[in-house]
Design an enzyme around this catalytic site. Structure first.
Site, short mmCIF file in Angstrom:
data_model
loop_
_atom_site.label_atom_id
_atom_site.label_comp_id
_atom_site.label_asym_id
_atom_site.label_seq_id
_atom_site.Cartn_x
_atom_site.Cartn_y
_atom_site.Cartn_z
N ASN A 1 2.10 -4.72 -3.37
CA ASN A 1 0.76 -5.26 -3.07
C ASN A 1 -0.15 -4.10 -2.68
O ASN A 1 0.24 -3.23 -1.89
CB ASN A 1 0.90 -6.24 -1.89
N GLU B 1 -5.74 -10.87 -1.43
CA GLU B 1 -6.57 -10.65 -0.22
C GLU B 1 -8.05 -10.56 -0.56
O GLU B 1 -8.78 -9.71 -0.03
CB GLU B 1 -6.15 -9.35 0.48
N GLU C 1 0.82 -1.22 0.00
CA GLU C 1 0.00 0.00 0.00
C GLU C 1 0.85 1.26 0.00
O GLU C 1 0.59 2.19 0.77
CB GLU C 1 -0.98 -0.03 1.17
N HIS D 1 -10.08 -6.31 -2.29
CA HIS D 1 -11.12 -6.06 -1.28
C HIS D 1 -12.27 -5.33 -1.98
O HIS D 1 -12.21 -4.12 -2.18
CB HIS D 1 -10.56 -5.21 -0.13
N ASP E 1 -11.88 -10.48 -0.84
CA ASP E 1 -13.15 -10.63 -0.15
C ASP E 1 -14.13 -9.63 -0.75
O ASP E 1 -13.73 -8.67 -1.40
CB ASP E 1 -13.05 -10.51 1.39
O1 G3I Z 1 -3.82 -7.89 18.93
C1 G3I Z 1 -4.74 -6.95 19.48
C2 G3I Z 1 -5.31 -7.49 20.74
O2 G3I Z 1 -4.30 -7.63 21.69
C3 G3I Z 1 -6.41 -6.54 21.23
O3 G3I Z 1 -7.02 -7.08 22.37
C4 G3I Z 1 -7.44 -6.33 20.16
C5 G3I Z 1 -8.51 -5.32 20.57
O4 G3I Z 1 -9.05 -4.66 19.47
O5 G3I Z 1 -6.80 -5.83 19.01
C6 G3I Z 1 -5.84 -6.71 18.50
O6 G3I Z 1 -5.27 -6.18 17.36
C7 G3I Z 1 -6.07 -6.16 16.19
C8 G3I Z 1 -5.34 -6.96 15.10
O7 G3I Z 1 -6.06 -6.85 13.90
C9 G3I Z 1 -5.20 -8.42 15.47
O8 G3I Z 1 -6.45 -8.99 15.65
C10 G3I Z 1 -6.24 -4.72 15.74
O9 G3I Z 1 -7.03 -4.02 16.67
C11 G3I Z 1 -6.89 -4.68 14.39
O10 G3I Z 1 -6.89 -3.32 13.91
C12 G3I Z 1 -6.13 -5.54 13.40
O11 G3I Z 1 -6.81 -5.49 12.18
C13 G3I Z 1 -6.10 -6.01 11.07
C14 G3I Z 1 -5.89 -4.90 10.04
O12 G3I Z 1 -5.24 -5.45 8.89
C15 G3I Z 1 -5.03 -3.78 10.59
O13 G3I Z 1 -5.03 -2.71 9.70
C16 G3I Z 1 -6.94 -7.11 10.44
O14 G3I Z 1 -7.04 -8.22 11.35
C17 G3I Z 1 -6.32 -7.59 9.12
O15 G3I Z 1 -7.23 -8.42 8.45
C18 G3I Z 1 -6.05 -6.38 8.23
O16 G3I Z 1 -5.41 -6.85 7.05
C19 G3I Z 1 -5.11 -5.87 6.05
C20 G3I Z 1 -3.89 -6.36 5.31
O17 G3I Z 1 -2.83 -6.60 6.21
C21 G3I Z 1 -3.45 -5.35 4.24
N1 G3I Z 1 -4.54 -5.03 3.34
C22 G3I Z 1 -5.81 -4.65 3.97
C23 G3I Z 1 -6.23 -5.71 5.00
C24 G3I Z 1 -7.58 -5.37 5.60
O18 G3I Z 1 -7.51 -4.17 6.32
#
Ligand code: G3I
Length: 364
Positions: A213, A280, A172, A249, A282
């Site tokens: 990517n 990715e 990105e 997405h 969906d």
């Molecule tokens: O690990 C913490 C945990 O300790 C805490 O209790 C919890 C409370 O909210 O948060 C947890 O972290 C989260 C993390 O995912 C792991 O679950 C974050 O808040 C959350 O923001 C994070 O979201 C991820 C996101 O990227 C971050 O921008 C998504 O799971 C993940 O699917 C998403 O993936 C991205 C790709 O890497 C790049 N392209 C877009 C895609 C979708 O946004």
């Protein structure tokens, strides 16, 4: 665990039988009369069509949900860490690495006969707070930040050396207007950080395919055009960039590029010498789902699968999770969801069958 079609109409289409069976880790090596139909695991159909079929993996779900875990082995021939290979999770404190969850994913992928996509080395999200706070306070200077990035790339890629077939080196880095994204990296290191990162990555693991990517680059818009120009420039400068990853997405409410436009977009990058991948996929929708939205979702997935299959060097198709049970979408887009191939109860949706059909047609 096996996902199979039944002739039951309705919900959303179709009901499903989920039966407990043995692992099909090497199913694509063992064609039998039983698996000559469309109704086969995605990894088997994809192998016949010449691509890997992957999913992002949520490691908490992997360790706590047996159905989730079994379906990953059965349905997919490639895995991507949804989060556990990102900088924030790998190095939560400066110099203190947490390799456990990522190592587990690589280990089980190996046991399942699956490839691993590495995601991701440079991103502006999910950076450790010690790094972002350090830069914000001036404690980490631009020179030091460049050194930290270099060390990060060498440390992570050497740790997984030989185990990752595609690495998302730069994720990105261009915004929707087609300009280099205004990130901590651009602000402190200038535009050369992208070329530097690919060169370091090449040294760290010479066998991995190194990817750019991004999302919103499925068709030939300003952002994809900017990537095309960036790739041309990088190649002219002898920078080792090997792949262009289209995240995919999508949203039912936004409409989709036709498959031919997705394929043409991939083909122009391939004409520069790159391989391509959908990384990715969906297709979200405004909740709640109904029959029309689910049918549109199936068409959306098909544009990406067919686009990949029409392109010549599209190596892999990865969905960003496969069940609505663990999707990132509802937490990010309020009121939206149901973006995956299987519902929260693991029932296949029309999109699952559409993908099966697309792969089966290409594999014949
Ligand atoms: O690990 C913490 C945990 O300790 C805490 O209790 C919890 C409370 O909210 O948060 C947890 O972290 C989260 C993390 O995912 C792991 O679950 C974050 O808040 C959350 O923001 C994070 O979201 C991820 C996101 O990227 C971050 O921008 C998504 O799971 C993940 O699917 C998403 O993936 C991205 C790709 O890497 C790049 N392209 C877009 C895609 C979708 O946004």
């Amino acid at each position: 665990m096996k996902v199979t079609r039944t002739a039951v109409a309705g919900i959303v289409a179709a009901a499903v039988l989920i039966t407990i069976g043995t692992s099909t880790a090497s199913a694509e090596d063992e064609p039998t009369s039983e698996n000559t139909s469309t109704d086969q695991p995605l990894r088997v159909l994809a192998a016949k069509a010449g691509i890997a079929f992957g999913t992002a993996v949520n490691m908490d779900a992997y360790n706590n949900d047996t159905t989730y875990r079994e379906l990953i082995g059965q349905e997919f021939s490639s895995v991507t860490a949804e989060n556990v290979m990102k900088w924030q999770l790998l190095e939560p404190q400066r110099g203190v690495y947490n390799w456990g969850p990522a190592d587990q994913l690589v280990r089980v992928a190996n046991e399942n006969g699956q490839k691993v996509r590495g995601h991701t080395l440079i991103w502006h999200n999910q950076l450790p707070t010690w790094l972002t706070n350090g830069v914000a306070s001036g404690e980490i200077t631009p020179d030091e930040l460049r050194q930290l990035l270099k060390n990060h790339i060498f440390t992570v890629m050497r740790h997984f050396k030989g185990k990752i077939h595609q690495w998302d080196v730069a994720n990105e880095v261009i915004d929707d207007s087609g300009n280099l994204r205004n990130t901590i990296w651009l602000q402190n290191l200038g535009p050369s950080y992208i070329a530097d990162a690919f060169r370091w990555a090449r040294k760290a693991d010479p066998d991995a395919a190194l990817y750019l990517n991004d999302y919103n680059v499925e068709g030939p818009n300003a952002k994809a055009d900017a990537y095309y120009a960036l790739v041309k420039q990088l190649l002219a400068d002898d920078v080792p960039v090997h792949g262009f990853g289209i995240q995919g997405h999508l949203g039912v409410q936004f409409g989709f590029w036709p498959a031919s436009a997705v394929a043409d977009n991939m083909k122009r990058f391939e004409a520069l010498g790159l391989e391509t991948a959908v990384t990715e996929a969906d297709v979200r929708m405004i909740m709640p789902p109904d029959e029309d939205k689910l049918a549109a979702q199936a068409r959306g997935y098909s544009t990406l699968v067919q686009g990949c299959l029409m392109a010549k060097r599209c190596r892999s198709f990865t969905v960003w999770g496969f069940t609505d049970k663990y999707s990132w979408v509802p937490g990010t887009f309020t009121g939206q969801g149901a973006a995956n191939l299987l519902a929260e109860d693991f029932q296949p949706k029309p999109a699952y069958y559409a993908v099966q059909d697309d792969l089966a047609r290409a594999g014949r």
